[in-house]
Motif scaffolding. Structure first.
Motif, short mmCIF file in Angstrom:
data_model
loop_
_atom_site.label_atom_id
_atom_site.label_comp_id
_atom_site.label_asym_id
_atom_site.label_seq_id
_atom_site.Cartn_x
_atom_site.Cartn_y
_atom_site.Cartn_z
N VAL A 104 -1.21 -9.76 -1.77
CA VAL A 104 -0.80 -9.33 -0.43
C VAL A 104 0.15 -10.40 0.10
O VAL A 104 -0.12 -11.60 -0.03
CB VAL A 104 -2.02 -9.20 0.50
CG1 VAL A 104 -1.56 -8.95 1.94
CG2 VAL A 104 -2.92 -8.05 0.04
N PHE A 105 1.27 -9.95 0.66
CA PHE A 105 2.26 -10.90 1.18
C PHE A 105 2.86 -10.36 2.47
O PHE A 105 2.81 -9.16 2.75
CB PHE A 105 3.36 -11.17 0.15
CG PHE A 105 4.15 -9.95 -0.26
CD1 PHE A 105 5.35 -9.64 0.36
CD2 PHE A 105 3.69 -9.12 -1.27
CE1 PHE A 105 6.07 -8.52 -0.02
CE2 PHE A 105 4.41 -7.99 -1.65
CZ PHE A 105 5.61 -7.69 -1.03
N SER A 106 3.42 -11.27 3.23
CA SER A 106 4.04 -10.90 4.50
C SER A 106 5.51 -10.57 4.27
O SER A 106 6.22 -11.32 3.59
CB SER A 106 3.91 -12.04 5.50
OG SER A 106 4.67 -11.77 6.67
N GLY A 107 5.96 -9.47 4.87
CA GLY A 107 7.36 -9.10 4.77
C GLY A 107 8.12 -9.35 6.06
O GLY A 107 9.20 -8.79 6.26
N VAL A 108 7.58 -10.22 6.92
CA VAL A 108 8.22 -10.52 8.20
C VAL A 108 9.64 -11.03 7.95
O VAL A 108 9.87 -11.89 7.10
CB VAL A 108 7.41 -11.56 8.98
CG1 VAL A 108 8.16 -12.01 10.23
CG2 VAL A 108 6.06 -10.98 9.37
N ASP A 143 2.53 -6.35 6.30
CA ASP A 143 1.83 -6.84 5.12
C ASP A 143 1.99 -5.83 3.99
O ASP A 143 1.87 -4.62 4.20
CB ASP A 143 0.34 -7.08 5.40
CG ASP A 143 0.12 -8.19 6.41
OD1 ASP A 143 0.96 -9.11 6.45
OD2 ASP A 143 -0.89 -8.14 7.14
N TYR A 144 2.25 -6.34 2.80
CA TYR A 144 2.45 -5.50 1.63
C TYR A 144 1.45 -5.88 0.55
O TYR A 144 0.99 -7.03 0.51
CB TYR A 144 3.85 -5.68 1.05
CG TYR A 144 4.97 -5.30 1.98
CD1 TYR A 144 5.62 -4.08 1.84
CD2 TYR A 144 5.39 -6.17 2.98
CE1 TYR A 144 6.66 -3.74 2.70
CE2 TYR A 144 6.42 -5.84 3.84
CZ TYR A 144 7.06 -4.62 3.69
OH TYR A 144 8.08 -4.28 4.54
N ILE A 145 1.16 -4.94 -0.32
CA ILE A 145 0.32 -5.24 -1.48
C ILE A 145 1.01 -4.67 -2.72
O ILE A 145 1.34 -3.48 -2.78
CB ILE A 145 -1.11 -4.68 -1.31
CG1 ILE A 145 -2.00 -5.13 -2.47
CG2 ILE A 145 -1.11 -3.17 -1.14
CD1 ILE A 145 -3.49 -4.97 -2.18
#
Length: 290
Positions: A104-108, A143-145
């Motif tokens: 999981v990561f932030s795409g901000v 948030d992406y996975i």
């Protein structure tokens, strides 16, 4: 025994009976008061317990483990819509991110969300959305996975003669996690993963807006490692789907491991090769001074 003795005995027993009665009444009264006090104490302490529980939960969520809600089909059939997963936020402090990890990561400030949400209309709604996101009840907007396919230094390419994605020339057998009926990728591409970044893809390739669809963004579609929140390691909801999320065996191929070892050895080899002429020059200089 005379009548006087009987009267005397009866008289002598009465105070004892009265005493017993008084003691029993006092005992019952004390027990009742104790229960009332306990009830009162519980209700007074309940708000404190709730606050402490929330604080502890937020601390754990911030530094250790966090629950995330799956809002889209991009990771089917590994993860389904409405699944809840737990993400380990400490694992990458003790080891590097590996190919095959589901992260999981932030795409901000980079990728647009795969699922669009309306902004809360008032602060109260916004607060409850924040709480729901923190505890994995509602999805995060940025948030992406995805699954890690390439790590720094890798060359990820589509496709070989058999239609397989390759990493550093090694083909990946993705049947174990690729969505049934999907091909690894429809359009050909080749990407060299920059330092400090990752190449990520969804398991449901035909609907996933992953690295392939962001090649015009900074990093050529790859994502910054420092935006990774953690590794999704288990499905916890619904209970019928509860299971650990493993790293597929295709990423444990000796050829891939050898590529990693070669990549790690390359800087050392380059350093050694550069050091040899320097040492030789230094020795000649010392000899000439003699």
């Amino acid at each position: 025994m005379t009548s006087e003795d009987r009267e005397s005995g009866a008289t002598s027993r009465r105070p004892v009976e009265d005493e017993v009665g008084v003691v029993a009444e006092e005992t019952q009264k004390t027990t009742k008061d104790g229960k009332d006090k306990k009830k009162g104490s519980f209700w007074k302490e309940l708000p404190v317990l709730v606050v402490v529980a929330l604080v502890l939960a937020l601390v754990i969520k911030t530094f250790v483990i966090q629950a995330f809600y799956i809002p889209s089909e991009s990771m089917e059939n590994t993860l389904l819509v409405n699944d809840r997963v737990l993400v380990n936020k400490l694992v990458y402090r003790v080891r590097d991110i590996e190919r095959g990890d589901v992260v999981v990561f932030s795409g901000v400030d980079s990728w647009d969300g795969e699922v669009q949400f309306e902004e809360p209309s008032n602060p109260v709604t916004g607060f409850f959305r924040w709480v729901g996101t923190a505890f994995g009840v509602v999805p995060g907007e940025k948030d992406y996975i995805k699954r890690v396919i390439g790590v720094p230094g890798d060359t990820v390419k589509c496709c070989d003669a058999k239609g397989r994605i390759t990493v550093n020339g090694v083909p990946l057998d993705e049947k174990g996690y690729l969505y049934p009926g999907d091909v690894p990728a429809r359009d050909p591409f080749e990407a060299k993963v920059p330092p400090g970044r990752l190449w990520v893809m969804g398991d449901h390739r035909s609907v996933s807006l992953d690295s392939r669809l962001h090649t015009d963004d900074p990093g050529g579609g790859s994502i910054p490692i420092d935006k990774v929140i953690g590794r999704a390691f288990v499905i916890v909801w619904p209970f019928s789907r509860a299971e650990v999320i493993p790293i597929p065996s295709t990423f444990n191929q000796p050829a891939l491991k050898a590529a990693v070892a070669a990549g790690e050895a390359a800087p050392f080899a380059a350093g050694f090769a550069g050091a040899v002429p320097v040492v030789l020059w230094w020795r000649r200089r010392r000899r000439s001074r003699r």
